[in-house]
Design a protein around this motif. Structure first.
Motif, PDB file in Angstrom:
ATOM      1  N   GLY A  64      25.593  30.800  31.333  1.00 31.86           N
ATOM      2  CA  GLY A  64      26.170  32.369  32.185  1.00 31.86           C
ATOM      3  C   GLY A  64      27.560  32.087  31.793  1.00 31.86           C
ATOM      4  N   GLU A  65      28.418  31.526  30.559  1.00 33.64           N
ATOM      5  CA  GLU A  65      29.839  31.881  30.586  1.00 33.64           C
ATOM      6  C   GLU A  65      30.226  33.694  29.975  1.00 33.64           C
ATOM      7  N   ALA A  66      31.151  33.794  30.286  1.00 31.45           N
ATOM      8  CA  ALA A  66      31.012  35.340  29.584  1.00 31.45           C
ATOM      9  C   ALA A  66      32.171  35.199  28.095  1.00 31.45           C
ATOM     10  N   CYS A  67      31.484  36.046  27.549  1.00 32.92           N
ATOM     11  CA  CYS A  67      31.608  35.934  25.533  1.00 32.92           C
ATOM     12  C   CYS A  67      33.241  35.911  25.443  1.00 32.92           C
ATOM     13  N   GLY A  68      33.789  36.764  26.071  1.00 37.04           N
ATOM     14  CA  GLY A  68      35.308  37.031  25.912  1.00 37.04           C
ATOM     15  C   GLY A  68      35.466  38.050  24.558  1.00 37.04           C
ATOM     16  N   LEU A  69      34.299  38.347  23.656  1.00 40.12           N
ATOM     17  CA  LEU A  69      34.807  38.925  22.766  1.00 40.12           C
ATOM     18  C   LEU A  69      34.102  40.734  22.749  1.00 40.12           C
ATOM     19  N   CYS A  70      33.178  41.612  23.985  1.00 38.55           N
ATOM     20  CA  CYS A  70      32.498  42.400  24.125  1.00 38.55           C
ATOM     21  C   CYS A  70      33.580  42.933  24.867  1.00 38.55           C
ATOM     22  N   PRO A  71      33.664  44.636  24.626  1.00 36.83           N
ATOM     23  CA  PRO A  71      34.792  45.586  25.105  1.00 36.83           C
ATOM     24  C   PRO A  71      35.089  44.819  26.885  1.00 36.83           C
ATOM     25  N   GLY A  72      34.034  44.588  27.593  1.00 34.03           N
ATOM     26  CA  GLY A  72      34.365  44.440  29.088  1.00 34.03           C
ATOM     27  C   GLY A  72      34.944  43.431  29.592  1.00 34.03           C
ATOM     28  N   CYS A  73      34.893  42.351  28.414  1.00 31.87           N
ATOM     29  CA  CYS A  73      35.682  41.016  28.243  1.00 31.87           C
ATOM     30  C   CYS A  73      37.079  41.239  27.735  1.00 31.87           C
ATOM     31  N   ARG A  74      37.477  42.286  27.052  1.00 25.90           N
ATOM     32  CA  ARG A  74      39.032  41.934  26.383  1.00 25.90           C
ATOM     33  C   ARG A  74      39.624  42.617  27.034  1.00 25.90           C
ATOM     34  N   GLN A  75      38.958  43.643  27.795  1.00 25.45           N
ATOM     35  CA  GLN A  75      39.982  44.803  29.286  1.00 25.45           C
ATOM     36  C   GLN A  75      39.657  43.643  30.338  1.00 25.45           C
ATOM     37  N   ARG A  76      38.650  42.734  30.288  1.00 21.72           N
ATOM     38  CA  ARG A  76      39.800  42.518  32.094  1.00 21.72           C
ATOM     39  C   ARG A  76      40.368  40.826  31.409  1.00 21.72           C
ATOM     40  N   ALA A  77      40.302  40.915  30.395  1.00 20.67           N
ATOM     41  CA  ALA A  77      41.337  39.446  29.758  1.00 20.67           C
ATOM     42  C   ALA A  77      42.886  40.299  29.426  1.00 20.67           C
ATOM     43  N   ALA A  78      42.832  41.352  29.182  1.00 23.01           N
ATOM     44  CA  ALA A  78      44.134  42.185  29.590  1.00 23.01           C
ATOM     45  C   ALA A  78      44.743  43.286  30.918  1.00 23.01           C
ATOM     46  N   GLY A  79      43.292  42.993  31.592  1.00 26.38           N
ATOM     47  CA  GLY A  79      44.190  43.280  32.982  1.00 26.38           C
ATOM     48  C   GLY A  79      43.885  45.002  33.324  1.00 26.38           C
ATOM     49  N   THR A  80      42.714  45.855  32.581  1.00 24.02           N
ATOM     50  CA  THR A  80      42.952  46.951  32.286  1.00 24.02           C
ATOM     51  C   THR A  80      41.452  47.553  32.496  1.00 24.02           C
ATOM     52  N   HIS A  81      40.609  46.446  32.848  1.00 21.66           N
ATOM     53  CA  HIS A  81      39.432  47.291  33.453  1.00 21.66           C
ATOM     54  C   HIS A  81      39.080  47.693  34.532  1.00 21.66           C
ATOM     55  N   PRO A  82      38.170  48.705  34.067  1.00 25.57           N
ATOM     56  CA  PRO A  82      38.335  50.135  34.583  1.00 25.57           C
ATOM     57  C   PRO A  82      37.247  49.894  35.686  1.00 25.57           C
ATOM     58  N   ASP A  83      36.845  48.952  35.857  1.00 23.17           N
ATOM     59  CA  ASP A  83      35.682  48.984  37.568  1.00 23.17           C
ATOM     60  C   ASP A  83      35.451  47.714  38.365  1.00 23.17           C
ATOM     61  N   ILE A  84      36.938  46.560  38.159  1.00 16.89           N
ATOM     62  CA  ILE A  84      37.289  46.098  38.957  1.00 16.89           C
ATOM     63  C   ILE A  84      38.182  46.175  39.710  1.00 16.89           C
ATOM     64  N   SER A  85      37.956  46.317  41.516  1.00 16.12           N
ATOM     65  CA  SER A  85      38.958  46.847  42.457  1.00 16.12           C
ATOM     66  C   SER A  85      39.450  45.794  43.329  1.00 16.12           C
ATOM     67  N   ARG A  86      40.395  45.843  43.271  1.00 13.44           N
ATOM     68  CA  ARG A  86      41.002  45.071  44.011  1.00 13.44           C
ATOM     69  C   ARG A  86      41.774  44.978  45.892  1.00 13.44           C
ATOM     70  N   LEU A  87      41.232  43.831  46.813  1.00 14.93           N
ATOM     71  CA  LEU A  87      41.884  44.022  48.317  1.00 14.93           C
ATOM     72  C   LEU A  87      43.075  42.769  48.677  1.00 14.93           C
ATOM     73  N   THR A  88      44.231  43.154  48.703  1.00 13.34           N
ATOM     74  CA  THR A  88      45.045  42.512  49.309  1.00 13.34           C
ATOM     75  C   THR A  88      46.000  42.617  49.904  1.00 13.34           C
ATOM     76  N   PRO A  89      46.551  41.733  51.061  1.00 13.59           N
ATOM     77  CA  PRO A  89      47.602  42.209  51.742  1.00 13.59           C
ATOM     78  C   PRO A  89      49.127  43.118  50.643  1.00 13.59           C
ATOM     79  N   GLU A  90      49.375  43.761  51.288  1.00 10.91           N
ATOM     80  CA  GLU A  90      50.501  45.438  50.231  1.00 10.91           C
ATOM     81  C   GLU A  90      51.682  43.498  50.752  1.00 10.91           C
ATOM     82  N   ASP A  91      51.738  43.195  51.462  1.00  7.09           N
ATOM     83  CA  ASP A  91      52.974  41.827  51.997  1.00  7.09           C
ATOM     84  C   ASP A  91      52.215  40.797  51.437  1.00  7.09           C
ATOM     85  N   THR A  92      53.379  39.565  50.851  1.00  7.53           N
ATOM     86  CA  THR A  92      52.233  38.547  50.958  1.00  7.53           C
ATOM     87  C   THR A  92      52.973  38.119  52.673  1.00  7.53           C
TER      88      THR A  92
END
Length: 330
Positions: A64-92
């Motif tokens: 069940g581990e990510a391969c780390g090599l496919c295009p999606g894994c490389r973009q995720r590791a670089a912080g540029t994956h287009p299919d991740i959306s984040r919801l966090t407080p605007e201020d800590t």
């Protein structure tokens, strides 16, 4: 969560839980809403990010581990994956607002760039305001096809029951002390003098080291000793404390309260110096037990939207009142 090396996501005390997760991944039975819970310092965000990596990978390994090599894994590791959306407080320390949830939900309905679908990341989920949580419900009830929403929480009880009921809850376990000592030793952390209770949250220990926590704790101990000796103003003491990292300060406060109580009962505490121990004995069990209830309330308040400055001031003002009462009582 900040992107880190995938190898750092694998923590030994997570492995039994991950085996269950990998079965769900292999059978495509991971719920659309996944709530990853656990006490601070056990690595629940690493576990959750490990799940995100697996959900977005095209070439999962047998465990069940990510391969780390496919295009999606490389973009995720670089912080540029287009299919991740984040919801966090605007201020800590602030609440997640309803307008943020609406933008987040809209993003999840966009067409994904990869066939693995979209992933939403909500951290911390217990920062959702009531209106924001209610707004999120519709998306949790009717998520877009191929979308998974991963929520992170230190305090599951703080979430609306309707949010909890729509999620598959995965509780990350605390570390076994022996396992934690070995893991910390590999990271140049000498845990031989650390108590077993603290070892159950190894990442908290590393975070404190990185924040020069020992220096902070030394200052807080000195302020507490001066307050117990009636040589400090509680508001001034609070002023030096409230800007600190909340979890670290609350953990110190909770432990010192327990140490003070033990001192009144005649127990020796290795972390309590003579001045603090003497101050505890002057206060007596009854007053420290009363103050401990206030400390517990403060711990519960740390993750809410309460005015933190006033919260910190109140705990020291109450203690100073007990000190004055003990001093003035024959």
């Amino acid at each position: 969560m900040s992107e880190i090396d995938d190898r750092a996501l694998r923590l030994p005390w997570h492995e039994a839980l991950w085996r269950h997760m990998s079965v769900g991944l292999a059978a495509d039975r991971v719920a659309h809403g996944v709530l990853v819970a656990g006490t601070p310092g056990v690595g629940k965000r690493r576990f959750a990010w490990r799940l995100v990596a697996a959900l977005l990978c095209r070439e999962l390994s047998d465990d069940g581990e990510a391969c780390g090599l496919c295009p999606g894994c490389r973009q995720r590791a670089a912080g540029t994956h287009p299919d991740i959306s984040r919801l966090t407080p605007e201020d800590t320390g602030k609440a997640i607002k309803v307008d943020q949830v609406r933008r987040f939900s809209h993003a999840l309905h966009l067409t994904p760039q990869y066939s693995t679908g979209r992933v939403g990341w909500i951290d911390p989920a217990d920062s959702l305001s009531i209106s924001a949580a209610n707004s999120l419900l519709k998306t949790l009830e009717e998520p877009p096809a191929g979308c998974h929403i991963v929520l992170i929480s230190d305090r599951v009880s703080a979430l609306l029951p309707t949010i909890r009921s729509r999620c598959q809850i995965w509780t990350v376990p605390a570390a076994e002390p022996t396992t934690a000592r070995s893991w910390l030793a590999a990271r140049d952390f000498d845990a031989n003098r650390v108590d077993d209770d603290s070892l159950r949250a190894p990442l908290a220990l590393l975070a404190r080291r990185d924040m020069d926590a020992e220096s902070l704790i030394e200052h807080w101990d000195k302020d507490l000793a001066r307050l117990l000796a009636r040589r400090a103003n509680p508001v001034s003491v609070a002023e030096r404390a409230y800007e600190a990292e909340r979890r670290l300060w609350v953990d110190w406060l909770y432990r010192r309260c327990n140490d003070l109580l033990l001192a009144t009962l005649g127990s020796e505490s290795s972390s309590l110096d003579r001045g603090l121990a003497e101050g505890a004995r002057r206060l007596g069990v009854r007053r420290i037990e009363a103050w401990s209830r206030r400390v517990t309330e403060v711990a519960r308040t740390a993750g809410t939207n309460a005015d933190w400055r006033l919260v910190v001031e109140s705990v020291f003002i109450e203690l100073s009142q007990y000190v004055a009462e003990a001093t003035d009582t024959p």
